[in-house]
Write a protein that holds these residues in place. Sequence first.
Motif, PDB file in Angstrom:
ATOM      1  N   ILE A 178       2.405  -1.788  -9.281  1.00 20.54           N
ATOM      2  CA  ILE A 178       3.833  -1.980  -9.242  1.00 20.54           C
ATOM      3  C   ILE A 178       4.692  -0.741  -9.565  1.00 20.54           C
ATOM      4  CG2 ILE A 178       5.120  -3.470 -10.896  1.00 20.54           C
ATOM      5  CD1 ILE A 178       5.300  -4.251  -7.230  1.00 20.54           C
ATOM      6  N   VAL A 179       4.602   0.019 -10.511  1.00 20.01           N
ATOM      7  CA  VAL A 179       5.351   1.033 -11.024  1.00 20.01           C
ATOM      8  C   VAL A 179       4.395   1.931 -11.029  1.00 20.01           C
ATOM      9  CG1 VAL A 179       5.461   2.780 -13.254  1.00 20.01           C
ATOM     10  CG2 VAL A 179       5.927  -0.120 -13.993  1.00 20.01           C
ATOM     11  N   LEU A 192       7.347   4.558  -8.415  1.00 21.24           N
ATOM     12  CA  LEU A 192       8.003   5.846  -8.547  1.00 21.24           C
ATOM     13  C   LEU A 192       7.522   6.473  -7.005  1.00 21.24           C
ATOM     14  CD1 LEU A 192       6.478   6.560 -12.218  1.00 21.24           C
ATOM     15  CD2 LEU A 192       8.361   6.382 -11.972  1.00 21.24           C
ATOM     16  N   TYR A 193       6.123   6.245  -6.957  1.00 20.85           N
ATOM     17  CA  TYR A 193       5.932   6.937  -5.603  1.00 20.85           C
ATOM     18  C   TYR A 193       7.028   7.127  -3.941  1.00 20.85           C
ATOM     19  CZ  TYR A 193       3.785   8.354  -1.727  1.00 20.85           C
ATOM     20  OH  TYR A 193       2.639   9.225  -0.579  1.00 20.85           O
ATOM     21  N   MET A 248      10.501   9.156   0.638  1.00 18.05           N
ATOM     22  CA  MET A 248      11.638   8.666   1.239  1.00 18.05           C
ATOM     23  C   MET A 248      12.206  10.222   0.870  1.00 18.05           C
ATOM     24  SD  MET A 248      12.038   6.214   2.627  1.00 18.05           S
ATOM     25  CE  MET A 248      10.366   4.699   2.087  1.00 18.05           C
ATOM     26  N   LYS A 249      12.391  10.541  -0.075  1.00 20.85           N
ATOM     27  CA  LYS A 249      12.638  12.040   0.355  1.00 20.85           C
ATOM     28  C   LYS A 249      12.441  13.315   0.673  1.00 20.85           C
ATOM     29  CE  LYS A 249      11.658  14.893  -2.864  1.00 20.85           C
ATOM     30  NZ  LYS A 249      11.621  15.942  -3.956  1.00 20.85           N
ATOM     31  N   GLU A 250      10.493  12.432   0.912  1.00 20.39           N
ATOM     32  CA  GLU A 250      10.384  13.532   2.092  1.00 20.39           C
ATOM     33  C   GLU A 250      10.491  13.353   3.811  1.00 20.39           C
ATOM     34  OE1 GLU A 250       8.534  16.498   1.296  1.00 20.39           O
ATOM     35  OE2 GLU A 250       9.110  15.877  -0.981  1.00 20.39           O
ATOM     36  N   LYS A 296      -1.875  13.688  -3.992  1.00 20.44           N
ATOM     37  CA  LYS A 296      -1.992  13.681  -5.479  1.00 20.44           C
ATOM     38  C   LYS A 296      -0.945  11.940  -5.973  1.00 20.44           C
ATOM     39  CE  LYS A 296      -3.008  18.344  -7.084  1.00 20.44           C
ATOM     40  NZ  LYS A 296      -2.497  19.564  -8.034  1.00 20.44           N
ATOM     41  N   ARG A 297      -0.032  12.499  -5.068  1.00 19.69           N
ATOM     42  CA  ARG A 297       1.250  11.224  -5.842  1.00 19.69           C
ATOM     43  C   ARG A 297       0.428  10.344  -5.033  1.00 19.69           C
ATOM     44  NH1 ARG A 297       6.785  12.322  -7.196  1.00 19.69           N
ATOM     45  NH2 ARG A 297       7.434  14.667  -7.133  1.00 19.69           N
ATOM     46  N   SER A 298       0.047  10.028  -4.334  1.00 19.72           N
ATOM     47  CA  SER A 298      -0.472   8.381  -3.545  1.00 19.72           C
ATOM     48  C   SER A 298      -1.894   8.114  -4.980  1.00 19.72           C
ATOM     49  CB  SER A 298      -1.031   8.687  -1.909  1.00 19.72           C
ATOM     50  OG  SER A 298      -1.716   9.673  -1.993  1.00 19.72           O
TER      51      SER A 298
END
Length: 162
Positions: free
Chosen positions: A57-58, A62-63, A68-70, A149-151
């Motif tokens: 969940i954390v 963070l992701y 949303m910004k992208e 990387k983020r996902s």
Amino acid sequence: MAYFLGLLVALAAFWLGMSGHFEPLLLGLGAVSLALTLILAYRLDILDREGVPYVRIVGFALYYPWLMKEIVKANWTVIRACLRADLDIAPTLVKLKTVCKSDLAKVTFANSITLTPGTVTVEIDGDKLLVHGLYEQDSQPEAFVEMDKRSARAIDGKGAAA
């Protein structure tokens, strides 16, 4: 056991939040439906990291703001393309190699690409994704490295994006 308890807490909170009723009969029916759902989840053997991703969940928290910004940034690009008199798009198909290990991470990455306007994930084959993009220059494999990387970090954990 942690997945079982996580699913129990999440389903109970969801049921209580959606029903808003605290009469004994409705609470009893909710408990029965919760028990049946947990029994079925156990019998179907879906109480695992992907079936019950509450331990991440954390990572999700963070992701998704970054995503949303992208999405907003990509929206501006597509809006500008739509409002121009000359449609200067250059559609392309590109193959990407992902660092995501689990199926859930791969699907999250593919869906993130598809949610971003101007790109659509066409196919997932092992650790490769086929992506259609409106602009060739914005759809190169390097453009998706950060999202990959983020996902992977959000779903597979800290060591996934090494």
